[in-house]
Design an enzyme around this catalytic site. Structure first.
Site, PDB file in Angstrom:
ATOM      1  N   LEU A  74       0.843  -1.201   0.000  1.00 37.82           N
ATOM      2  CA  LEU A  74       0.000   0.000   0.000  1.00 37.82           C
ATOM      3  C   LEU A  74       0.880   1.253   0.000  1.00 37.82           C
ATOM      4  O   LEU A  74       1.662   1.475   0.925  1.00 37.82           O
ATOM      5  CB  LEU A  74      -0.907   0.010   1.230  1.00 37.82           C
ATOM      6  CG  LEU A  74      -1.707  -1.283   1.471  1.00 37.82           C
ATOM      7  CD1 LEU A  74      -2.663  -1.089   2.643  1.00 37.82           C
ATOM      8  CD2 LEU A  74      -2.454  -1.697   0.211  1.00 37.82           C
TER       9      LEU A  74
ATOM     10  N   ARG B 263       1.121  13.687   7.537  1.00 39.58           N
ATOM     11  CA  ARG B 263       1.934  14.049   8.702  1.00 39.58           C
ATOM     12  C   ARG B 263       3.384  14.348   8.352  1.00 39.58           C
ATOM     13  O   ARG B 263       4.142  14.854   9.160  1.00 39.58           O
ATOM     14  CB  ARG B 263       1.841  12.925   9.753  1.00 39.58           C
ATOM     15  CG  ARG B 263       0.472  12.821  10.409  1.00 39.58           C
ATOM     16  CD  ARG B 263       0.282  11.503  11.154  1.00 39.58           C
ATOM     17  NE  ARG B 263      -0.081  10.403  10.260  1.00 39.58           N
ATOM     18  CZ  ARG B 263      -0.348   9.155  10.649  1.00 39.58           C
ATOM     19  NH1 ARG B 263      -0.259   8.848  11.936  1.00 39.58           N
ATOM     20  NH2 ARG B 263      -0.666   8.225   9.788  1.00 39.58           N
TER      21      ARG B 263
ATOM     22  N   LYS C 259       4.759  10.217   0.554  1.00 34.68           N
ATOM     23  CA  LYS C 259       5.571   9.575   1.600  1.00 34.68           C
ATOM     24  C   LYS C 259       6.438   8.436   1.061  1.00 34.68           C
ATOM     25  O   LYS C 259       7.604   8.317   1.435  1.00 34.68           O
ATOM     26  CB  LYS C 259       4.663   9.066   2.722  1.00 34.68           C
ATOM     27  CG  LYS C 259       5.437   8.422   3.861  1.00 34.68           C
ATOM     28  CD  LYS C 259       4.680   8.415   5.153  1.00 34.68           C
ATOM     29  CE  LYS C 259       3.534   7.452   5.150  1.00 34.68           C
ATOM     30  NZ  LYS C 259       2.892   7.370   6.481  1.00 34.68           N
TER      31      LYS C 259
ATOM     32  N   ASN D 293      -0.161  -3.087  16.294  1.00 38.51           N
ATOM     33  CA  ASN D 293      -0.267  -3.709  14.980  1.00 38.51           C
ATOM     34  C   ASN D 293       0.770  -3.068  14.061  1.00 38.51           C
ATOM     35  O   ASN D 293       0.832  -1.858  13.936  1.00 38.51           O
ATOM     36  CB  ASN D 293      -1.686  -3.444  14.449  1.00 38.51           C
ATOM     37  CG  ASN D 293      -1.841  -3.816  12.986  1.00 38.51           C
ATOM     38  OD1 ASN D 293      -1.151  -4.713  12.495  1.00 38.51           O
ATOM     39  ND2 ASN D 293      -2.755  -3.144  12.300  1.00 38.51           N
TER      40      ASN D 293
ATOM     41  N   TYR E 109      35.622  26.527 -22.016  1.00 35.13           N
ATOM     42  CA  TYR E 109      34.304  27.101 -22.297  1.00 35.13           C
ATOM     43  C   TYR E 109      34.467  28.512 -22.821  1.00 35.13           C
ATOM     44  O   TYR E 109      35.176  29.331 -22.218  1.00 35.13           O
ATOM     45  CB  TYR E 109      33.513  27.097 -20.979  1.00 35.13           C
ATOM     46  CG  TYR E 109      32.081  27.545 -21.079  1.00 35.13           C
ATOM     47  CD1 TYR E 109      31.227  27.033 -22.048  1.00 35.13           C
ATOM     48  CD2 TYR E 109      31.567  28.476 -20.173  1.00 35.13           C
ATOM     49  CE1 TYR E 109      29.906  27.443 -22.113  1.00 35.13           C
ATOM     50  CE2 TYR E 109      30.246  28.880 -20.226  1.00 35.13           C
ATOM     51  CZ  TYR E 109      29.415  28.361 -21.207  1.00 35.13           C
ATOM     52  OH  TYR E 109      28.109  28.762 -21.264  1.00 35.13           O
TER      53      TYR E 109
END
Ligand code: UD1
Ligand code: CA
Length: 462
Positions: free
Chosen positions: A8, A15, A22, A169, A387
């Site tokens: 997921l 936050r 994220k 969890n 250059y």
């Protein structure tokens, strides 16, 4: 049977207070989602399905190498809703279905393998990873009854008593496929956040008297979810220690591991010594017996054996052959190739140039778009003027050339083998091999000039 893994990664991560999704925030040189993908690879997945939403195109690009299947979640209505978007892929699964979140980057493949094993052995409907943590704030709490886990309750839905539960969890699950499909249909959103919560599947299993297994992780760090920048910095510290430890056990000396940042993909040879405040980034590879002194940053570069990088040097997308020495205060910009035993010294900048074996540019030089042969000596302050304000031009310096201090080589220009460039010369035309090129105003001596001038001044003042 090979597990199907669903990751997921659709959330913005409110936050984080960031314009970047994220899943794309960097940890040890990789986006968070890549860490999770790496862990997922360890279970030998039959298929990886990534659920994307916010900045889906950018996330997809960041994980291109893993070739995941991608499904989109247009509105972020919760973790359960996110898994629902992968319904078709889940229905096709032959084995168990793992669900991981892109914001638990410290999870290891070894743990995931154990979870699949436990899940299969216990014939569970769902197996979840939990951990007992000191500060459970923000996590879903694991509510246990007499016969095991009853449900997971989210911080925002928890009663005061439930908030005291310290078993959390981890948001990582292994599901029996049919049970998962049925649960997805049954999820409601009657909760504090009005979201479809995936952990509600746990309560469903318990209610139906199906088996819920828990893999209680001993390693609390592993289950850490990254929700804020503060979490991100803590995860970085854990990962830094993990990576440093691995290399030290493999024979690398680190004088101050805490201030040494080694990206996940970096490879180091034994007997290499890293001082503190060193950063090794991206796909850098460093050989054996090298020394990197403090303050140096090496990104996406390949460094051979026995190379010394002295203090405060920056090396980007470059190659350094064995025995070479770089720094202090040197800058190798992308495309620099430094030959064996060559020396690039103090305040020397090299860009897109090859420096041959044994050549030296020891002080204050700019070498850009140049091909430098072997055993060339480049004196202090030499500049390749590559250059003209519009385009870049090449400089070729053949083997054995001696370039005197403060010379300017105006490109395009070739200095032939063994030639000698006098100090202070401005070289605008090719120099043949073996020649001396000198370009300076003749020196004029005026004897007694200084005292004469003093006397003149004193006279005037009177
Ligand atoms: C979730 C769990 C919580 C657990 C914690 C562990 C739920 C409801 N809660 O909470 O029990 O303790 O993880 O870290 O699952 N995502 C989507 N689509 C969505 C919502 C989320 O893809 O609609 C993704 C996010 O991008 C993220 C992951 O799911 O990668 C977890 O979402 P997040 O909002 O961080 O969940 P937590 O509040 O941490
Ligand atoms: Ca989270």
């Amino acid at each position: 049977m090979k597990p199907t893994v669903v990751i997921l990664a659709a959330g913005l991560g409110t936050r984080m207070k960031s314009g970047t999704a994220k899943a794309l925030h960097q940890l040890a040189g990789r986006p968070l989602v890549q860490h999770v993908l790496n862990a997922a690879m360890a279970v030998g997945p039959g298929k990886i399905v990534l659920v994307l939403g916010h900045q889906a195109d950018k996330v997809r690009e960041a994980v291109r190498e893993y070739k995941p299947e991608v499904v989109l979640q247009y509105e972020q209505l919760g973790t359960g809703h996110a898994v629902r978007q992968a319904r078709e892929s889940i229905a096709e699964a032959a084995g168990p279905v793992m669900v991981l979140c892109a914001d638990t980057p410290l999870l290891t493949g070894g743990t995931l393998r154990k979870v699949v094993e436990l899940h299969q052995k216990s014939r569970a409907a769902v197996t979840l990873i939990t951990a007992r943590v000191e500060n459970p704030f923000g996590y879903g709490r694991v509510v246990r009854g007499k016969s095991g886990i009853v449900r997971v309750v989210e911080e925002k839905d928890a009663t005061a008593a439930q908030k005291k539960i310290t078993e959390v969890n981890a948001g990582i699950y292994c599901f029996e496929k049919k049970f998962l499909l049925a649960s997805l249909d049954g999820l409601g959103k009657n909760n504090a956040q009005g979201e479809y919560y995936l952990p509600d599947a746990v309560a469903r299993a318990a209610k139906k008297k199906l088996r819920v297994s828990a893999f209680v992780s001993e390693n609390v760090d592993e289950v850490m979810g990254v929700n804020t920048r503060h979490d991100l910095s803590r995860a970085e510290a854990v990962l830094r220690e993990r990576v440093a430890r691995k290399w030290m056990l493999d024979g690398v000396t680190m004088l101050d591991p805490v201030s040494t940042f080694i990206d996940d993909e970096v490879i180091l040879g034994r007997d290499t010594v890293l001082y503190g405040n060193v950063r090794l980034e991206g796909r850098t590879r460093i050989g054996e017996a090298c020394t990197v002194f403090p303050g140096s940053r090496i990104a996406d570069s390949v460094i051979g054996n026995g190379v010394t990088v002295k203090d405060c040097s920056v090396i980007e997308e470059s190659d350094i052959a064995p025995g070479a020495s770089v720094g202090p205060f040197a800058h190798l910009r992308p495309g620099s190739v430094i030959g064996a035993g060559a020396k690039i010294g103090n305040f020397v900048e090299v860009k897109k140039s090859t420096i041959g074996e044994g050549s030296k540019a020891n002080h204050l030089s700019y070498i850009g778009d140049a091909t430098v042969g072997r055993n060339v000596n480049i004196g202090a302050g030499v500049i390749t003027c590559n250059y003209d304000g519009f385009e870049k031009y090449p400089t070729v310096i053949e083997d054995g050339v001696f370039v005197g201090s403060d010379a300017q080589l105006v490109a395009p220009v070739t200095i032939g083998k063994g030639a000698l460039i006098a100090a202070g010369a401005t070289i605008t035309r090719n120099v043949p091999p073996d020649a001396l090129a000198i370009s300076r105003a003749p020196q004029d001596i005026r004897e007694g000039f200084v005292s004469r001038r003093k006397r003149l001044k004193q006279k005037k003042d009177k």
